[in-house]
Motif scaffolding. Sequence first.
Motif, short mmCIF file in Angstrom:
data_model
loop_
_atom_site.label_atom_id
_atom_site.label_comp_id
_atom_site.label_asym_id
_atom_site.label_seq_id
_atom_site.Cartn_x
_atom_site.Cartn_y
_atom_site.Cartn_z
N UNK A 60 0.84 -1.21 0.00
CA UNK A 60 0.00 0.00 0.00
C UNK A 60 0.87 1.26 0.00
N UNK A 61 1.86 1.27 0.88
CA UNK A 61 2.69 2.47 0.98
C UNK A 61 3.60 2.63 -0.25
N UNK A 118 3.39 7.51 -6.13
CA UNK A 118 2.51 8.59 -6.56
C UNK A 118 2.94 9.93 -5.96
N UNK A 119 3.97 9.92 -5.12
CA UNK A 119 4.45 11.15 -4.50
C UNK A 119 3.54 11.67 -3.41
N UNK A 127 -3.54 11.94 4.09
CA UNK A 127 -2.42 12.18 3.17
C UNK A 127 -2.46 13.61 2.65
N UNK A 128 -1.34 14.04 2.08
CA UNK A 128 -1.29 15.42 1.58
C UNK A 128 -1.96 15.57 0.21
N UNK A 144 -5.27 11.98 -5.79
CA UNK A 144 -4.35 11.06 -6.49
C UNK A 144 -4.14 9.75 -5.71
N UNK A 145 -4.06 9.84 -4.40
CA UNK A 145 -3.87 8.64 -3.58
C UNK A 145 -5.08 7.72 -3.71
#
Length: 147
Positions: free
Chosen positions: A21-22, A28-29, A50-51, A55-56
């Motif tokens: 997962x990570x 993907x940054x 997440x930031x 996208x995540x």
Amino acid sequence: MEQLRQLSIFSENKPGRLRKITKVLSEEGVNILAINIASSNGFGVIKFIVDKFEPAYQKLRQKGFTVSSNEVLAIELVDRPGGLYEVATILSKKRINIENAYVLILESRKKAFLIVDVSDIEKARKLLKNEKLRFFAPGKKAKRKSG
């Protein structure tokens, strides 16, 4: 009040799942700002703040993970004894039940600890004894193994 989205990933609880997962998030940054893992009977839910939420979320779905999202509250805590108590008191008075909670640190970024709950703590300690990891011990400074 600004909206904060949380990613929840349903996953089998076995070695290597968190790595997979990570890895997706890393490629993907996406920076993980907070994480919570809860498991029962071989399956678990991994929750992330997440930031880069969208996208995540999209990339994890594309890679076949079972992902959901929901809005959460991020309530600022005062870093002193009683800080959590004050927030819990307010939530209690408003009859707001807490389903799940974990810490998100946005400003200090100097030091953080991942709290890991494992089934056999002594076995984990032995397995990690010679790794270059720092462990928190109440009343002592964190020590890093050299080597």
